[in-house]
Design an enzyme around this catalytic site. Structure first.
Site, PDB file in Angstrom:
ATOM      1  N   GLY A  31       0.798  -1.229   0.000  1.00 13.76           N
ATOM      2  CA  GLY A  31       0.000   0.000   0.000  1.00 13.76           C
ATOM      3  C   GLY A  31       0.824   1.270   0.000  1.00 13.76           C
ATOM      4  O   GLY A  31       2.027   1.252  -0.258  1.00 13.76           O
ATOM      5  N   HIS A  34       2.356   4.822  -4.976  1.00 16.29           N
ATOM      6  CA  HIS A  34       2.999   5.893  -5.739  1.00 16.29           C
ATOM      7  C   HIS A  34       3.037   5.428  -7.195  1.00 16.29           C
ATOM      8  O   HIS A  34       2.551   4.331  -7.518  1.00 16.29           O
ATOM      9  CB  HIS A  34       4.385   6.200  -5.169  1.00 16.29           C
ATOM     10  N   GLY A  36       5.253   4.140  -8.926  1.00 18.79           N
ATOM     11  CA  GLY A  36       5.891   2.832  -9.124  1.00 18.79           C
ATOM     12  C   GLY A  36       4.857   1.713  -9.035  1.00 18.79           C
ATOM     13  O   GLY A  36       4.787   0.830  -9.898  1.00 18.79           O
ATOM     14  N   HIS A  37       4.015   1.773  -8.004  1.00 20.89           N
ATOM     15  CA  HIS A  37       2.955   0.758  -7.858  1.00 20.89           C
ATOM     16  C   HIS A  37       2.003   0.835  -9.059  1.00 20.89           C
ATOM     17  O   HIS A  37       1.603  -0.197  -9.611  1.00 20.89           O
ATOM     18  CB  HIS A  37       2.143   1.013  -6.584  1.00 20.89           C
ATOM     19  N   GLY A 147       8.606  -5.225  -8.899  1.00 15.91           N
ATOM     20  CA  GLY A 147       9.504  -4.157  -9.319  1.00 15.91           C
ATOM     21  C   GLY A 147      10.973  -4.547  -9.211  1.00 15.91           C
ATOM     22  O   GLY A 147      11.375  -5.247  -8.276  1.00 15.91           O
ATOM     23  N   SER A 186       7.536   3.929  -0.791  1.00 17.82           N
ATOM     24  CA  SER A 186       6.624   4.384   0.268  1.00 17.82           C
ATOM     25  C   SER A 186       7.432   4.973   1.423  1.00 17.82           C
ATOM     26  O   SER A 186       6.985   5.883   2.106  1.00 17.82           O
ATOM     27  CB  SER A 186       5.781   3.216   0.773  1.00 17.82           C
ATOM     28  N   ARG A 187       8.640   4.452   1.625  1.00 16.23           N
ATOM     29  CA  ARG A 187       9.457   4.901   2.757  1.00 16.23           C
ATOM     30  C   ARG A 187      10.063   6.295   2.534  1.00 16.23           C
ATOM     31  O   ARG A 187      10.567   6.891   3.482  1.00 16.23           O
ATOM     32  CB  ARG A 187      10.557   3.886   3.075  1.00 16.23           C
TER      33      ARG A 187
HETATM   34  P1  AMP Z   1       5.865  -2.442  -1.724  1.00 18.90           P
HETATM   35  O1  AMP Z   1       4.497  -1.869  -1.568  1.00 18.90           O
HETATM   36  O2  AMP Z   1       6.951  -1.484  -1.362  1.00 18.90           O
HETATM   37  O3  AMP Z   1       6.010  -3.803  -1.108  1.00 18.90           O
HETATM   38  O4  AMP Z   1       6.074  -2.676  -3.286  1.00 18.90           O
HETATM   39  C1  AMP Z   1       5.157  -3.425  -4.045  1.00 18.90           C
HETATM   40  C2  AMP Z   1       5.742  -3.709  -5.398  1.00 18.90           C
HETATM   41  O5  AMP Z   1       6.048  -2.474  -6.048  1.00 18.90           O
HETATM   42  C3  AMP Z   1       7.056  -4.494  -5.341  1.00 18.90           C
HETATM   43  O6  AMP Z   1       7.081  -5.422  -6.418  1.00 18.90           O
HETATM   44  C4  AMP Z   1       8.097  -3.419  -5.519  1.00 18.90           C
HETATM   45  O7  AMP Z   1       9.305  -3.893  -6.081  1.00 18.90           O
HETATM   46  C5  AMP Z   1       7.392  -2.497  -6.481  1.00 18.90           C
HETATM   47  N1  AMP Z   1       7.948  -1.147  -6.433  1.00 18.90           N
HETATM   48  C6  AMP Z   1       8.049  -0.337  -5.350  1.00 18.90           C
HETATM   49  N2  AMP Z   1       8.661   0.818  -5.679  1.00 18.90           N
HETATM   50  C7  AMP Z   1       8.956   0.733  -7.007  1.00 18.90           C
HETATM   51  C8  AMP Z   1       9.591   1.592  -7.939  1.00 18.90           C
HETATM   52  N3  AMP Z   1      10.064   2.788  -7.589  1.00 18.90           N
HETATM   53  N4  AMP Z   1       9.724   1.169  -9.211  1.00 18.90           N
HETATM   54  C9  AMP Z   1       9.265  -0.050  -9.581  1.00 18.90           C
HETATM   55  N5  AMP Z   1       8.652  -0.911  -8.758  1.00 18.90           N
HETATM   56  C10 AMP Z   1       8.500  -0.531  -7.483  1.00 18.90           C
END
Ligand code: AMP
Length: 281
Positions: A31, A34, A36-37, A147, A186-187
């Protein structure tokens, strides 16, 4: 967009889709969406008929000193963003439904998890592989997009998928960045103004390294040393690792070639950030 909370309701939905001949892509997330998601979700819509986004802040992948309780949670905003990009289902189970009372199984990938982030975050990848294996079983996707920002995670999940015969295809998605180059995360929301400025050191280090390689550097150790020195210029930056590895097996590289990947984990203040780039091409 449907919001599904119960794992068995999720599986019934997927069974219906599969019976109707529709393909499903899973994007698993924690969640606080951004771009990226959203890019992963859009990629999912290109490759499959239906996109399921899971939203689950997985307690098992956080260490005791990590940010589980403070991890940003904005469910309504996330749901609106996912709806906007055409996601069919947001699957948001409660921790007690994912880890029912009596739960005592784990999925563990050896080797690949023993270095880099695995070394500084003991148990982290066990948490990731356990929850993703469970999500694969609950959602039954044909595809899952992850990602490349979390490059080691992607490698570990590819390995798990092959080793445990999950009948699906893993797709990697390139890193999505802010305009100034910071990898979206997210961080990043934890960073104060000065830390946000110093967080750019990660991207700058990647660019510096690529330039060194363009200029002829092929010695991985020398490149790592140079970057170690570069980070000393940033008083809020504390390097966890700077490493050149083979992008296929994550083994340490000594000579830089087309497969060499530079991976970084750097703490900016209290916030641990990661980034990576292939060094050639
Ligand atoms: P998270 O919510 O941080 O667990 O990320 C969920 C998915 O989004 C994971 O597959 C991450 O690798 C991908 N992800 C997060 N940030 C990015 C980014 N800046 N570019 C590409 N993929 C991302």
């Amino acid at each position: 967009m449907e919001i599904i909370r119960q794992p068995n309701a999720m599986t019934s939905w997927s069974d219906e889709m599969r019976d109707a001949g529709r393909s499903i892509c899973l994007v698993s997330t924690m969640g606080f969406f951004h771009e990226g998601h959203l890019a992963l979700m859009r990629k999912g819509s290109e490759i499959a008929d239906e996109v399921v986004v899971s939203l689950f802040v997985n307690p098992m992948q956080f260490g005791p000193q990590e940010d589980l309780s403070s991890y940003p949670r904005v469910f309504e905003k996330d749901a609106a963003m996912a709806r906007e990009v055409g996601v069919a289902v947001m699957f948001a189970p409660a921790p007690e439904d994912v880890y029912a009372p009596g739960f005592q199984s784990r999925v563990e990938v050896d080797g690949l998890t023993e270095q880099l982030c695995g070394r500084s975050r003991p148990g982290h990848f066990r948490g990731v592989t356990t929850v993703v294996a469970k999500l694969f079983n609950m959602v039954k996707p044909h595809f899952a997009v992850f990602g490349e920002k979390d490059f080691q995670q992607l490698a570990v999940l590819r390995r798990m998928t092959v080793d445990l015969n999950f009948d699906l295809q893993i797709i990697g998605h390139p890193i999505v960045r802010e305009q100034d180059g910071l990898a979206m995360s997210s961080r990043n929301s934890y960073l104060d103004e000065e830390e946000r400025r110093q967080a750019l050191s990660l991207h700058q280090a990647l660019l510096l390294a690529r330039q060194m390689v363009v200029d002829g550097e092929r010695d991985a150790v020398r490149l790592q040393e140079e970057l170690g020195g570069f980070f000393k210029k940033f008083d809020r930056a504390e390097v966890d690792y700077v490493a050149v590895v083979d992008s296929e097996n994550l083994n340490a590289a000594t000579v830089i070639n087309e497969k060499s990947l530079l991976v970084l984990a750097v703490r900016i203040g209290k916030t641990r950030l990661i980034d990576n780039t292939l060094l050639m091409g």
